[in-house]
Write an enzyme that holds these catalytic residues in place. Structure first.
Site, PDB file in Angstrom:
ATOM      1  N   ASN A   1     -47.949  -2.915  31.026  1.00 34.49           N
ATOM      2  CA  ASN A   1     -48.973  -2.169  31.116  1.00 34.49           C
ATOM      3  C   ASN A   1     -49.642  -2.199  29.641  1.00 34.49           C
ATOM      4  OD1 ASN A   1     -51.137  -0.391  31.720  1.00 34.49           O
ATOM      5  ND2 ASN A   1     -49.584   1.348  32.150  1.00 34.49           N
TER       6      ASN A   1
ATOM      7  N   HIS B   1     -49.467  10.270  32.113  1.00 36.95           N
ATOM      8  CA  HIS B   1     -49.112   9.857  33.490  1.00 36.95           C
ATOM      9  C   HIS B   1     -49.137  10.919  34.254  1.00 36.95           C
ATOM     10  CE1 HIS B   1     -47.588   5.938  31.573  1.00 36.95           C
ATOM     11  NE2 HIS B   1     -47.646   5.537  32.735  1.00 36.95           N
TER      12      HIS B   1
END
Length: 422
Positions: free
Chosen positions: A318, A349
């Site tokens: 990521n 998140h």
């Protein structure tokens, strides 16, 4: 999920068309901005229905902040509003609308837009509100000197190439791409006359797109075969825990963690291919003289699978989110930058407890790995066999440490996480 894949495949076709028929030599910047924005809005509505209104509300709220807030506070206000709205949506979709844990919904695009909003706000603050000598070299290069127009702003946040799955990119890079300066700027960093060229080459992204589509296809096959057959939940099955020796459990933990990766490889590599197909993502020329199209790449699979340190692993996983965390948090944190960066990552998140178990554990693993490397590695550099032994041991430890750290991220809830830890 079907809508997601359909949108990304259609975006891939639209991206090729965009590059060929609406390239900078065929259309003005305004037309390119407008097309990218309108298609992005259409994809969002098609994929998420009326829930896509959340994306547009957040975008317009922060456009107001960007134009009315004072420059010294613009990044703070934008950050609080964007992260606050994202967190409220995380809470509402779980506890109010009772969404399924693995449902693909509007929170994904909202997370990407939050990254872009805060990135632009910080870079605008750097460009207008700070002196050049106060900035790092990277902040100076990416600083935005003027507030964007509404069309530029909407295009950056809502363009069809990144609205569904990202990645987040820097505002100046995106504007240079729309205006046709993106590739040219990178090519000027090389002395082409020395290489025998009388003019700048014209690199094509087709090869890079085909390569990434092959990775996407392999990832899809692995997802359909491995992921379904090796669920993370099995590692906390009572029968498995009672009958399986400890080392076998560790081995199976590695297997199920590997099986959880292909869906990320699929989504991120396809998103990268879409941007490349549109002509965006050129990063220059490597040491062998080959053209590189990895400016927006979100992962380096080889470096992930061969990582011999926790730092190396998270730097290649990521990638664009890690860059965002560094730009908006790590480089600006007044104290404890590592801890604050992990906490922000967990908050971004979502609100599942598993995320916090993972990222709080990540703080400890990062500090421990850094201490071990700084104090032990130099003892193993005196010979090739010692260095090889060190690399093998650190590869095994790193991979298992990652598995241990990310398992709660996949399981999400408190009870299975505690059972896993036990």
């Amino acid at each position: 999920q079907i809508n997601f894949v359909a949108c990304q495949l259609f975006a891939l076709l639209a991206a090729f068309w965009f590059r060929i028929y609406l390239g900078p030599s065929h259309a003005s910047s305004a037309v390119r901005h407008a097309f990218a924005t309108l298609f992005g809005i259409y994809f969002a509505v098609f994929c998420f229905g009326w829930y896509s209104i959340h994306l547009f509300v957040l975008v317009m709220m922060n456009y107001g902040i960007m134009n009315m807030a004072s420059i010294p506070n613009i990044h703070r206000y934008s950050f609080v509003v964007a992260m606050g709205y994202l967190t409220l949506c995380h809470i509402s979709r779980i506890y109010i609308f009772h969404y399924g844990i693995l449902t693909t919904d509007f929170s994904g695009p909202l997370m990407i837009i939050t990254q872009k909003i805060t990135t632009l706000a910080c870079q605008l603050h750097d460009g207008i509100g700070r002196q050049a000598e106060e900035l790092t070299a990277e902040q100076n290069r990416l600083a935005v000197k003027t507030r964007p127009s509404l069309l530029e702003y909407l295009s950056y946040l809502l363009n069809f190439m990144s609205i569904i799955a990202g990645p987040c990119s820097n505002y100046k890079d995106y504007i240079a791409f729309i205006e046709g300066r993106h590739v040219h700027m990178k090519l000027l960093e090389v002395n082409w006359k020395q290489k025998g060229y009388d003019r700048l080459p014209d690199p094509s992204p087709t090869g890079a797109v085909m390569y990434k589509l092959c990775i996407t296809l392999v990832s899809l096959i692995l997802f359909l075969t491995l992921t379904k057959n090796f669920p993370m939940a099995y590692i906390i099955d009572n029968e498995f825990l009672d009958k399986t020796p400890f080392l076998s459990r560790l081995g199976y933990l590695y297997v199920v963690t590997q099986a959880a990766k292909p869906k990320y490889y699929f989504a991120w590599t396809l998103a990268d291919a879409v941007n490349n197909a549109a002509g965006y993502g050129f990063s220059g020329v490597d040491e062998k003289g080959a053209f590189r199209w990895d400016l927006l790449s979100n992962l380096n699979i080889w470096n992930i699978e061969t990582a011999t340190s926790f730092k190396m692993y998270i730097e290649n996983w990521n990638i664009q989110t890690a860059a965002w965390l560094k730009r908006v948090c790590y480089d600006r944190a007044p104290w404890y930058p590592t801890a604050l960066t992990f906490i922000l990552s967990a908050l971004w998140h979502g609100i599942y407890p598993g995320y916090y178990f993972t990222f709080l554990t990540g703080i400890l693993i990062t500090l421990a790995a850094r201490a071990i490397r700084n104090n032990c590695r130099h003892y193993f550099l005196s010979s090739v066999p010692l260095k090889l032994a060190y690399d093998i041991v650190t590869w095994v430890v790193t991979q298992l440490a990652v598995c241990y750290t990310v398992a709660p991220f996949v399981m999400l809830a408190v009870e299975p996480t505690i059972k896993f830890y036990k």
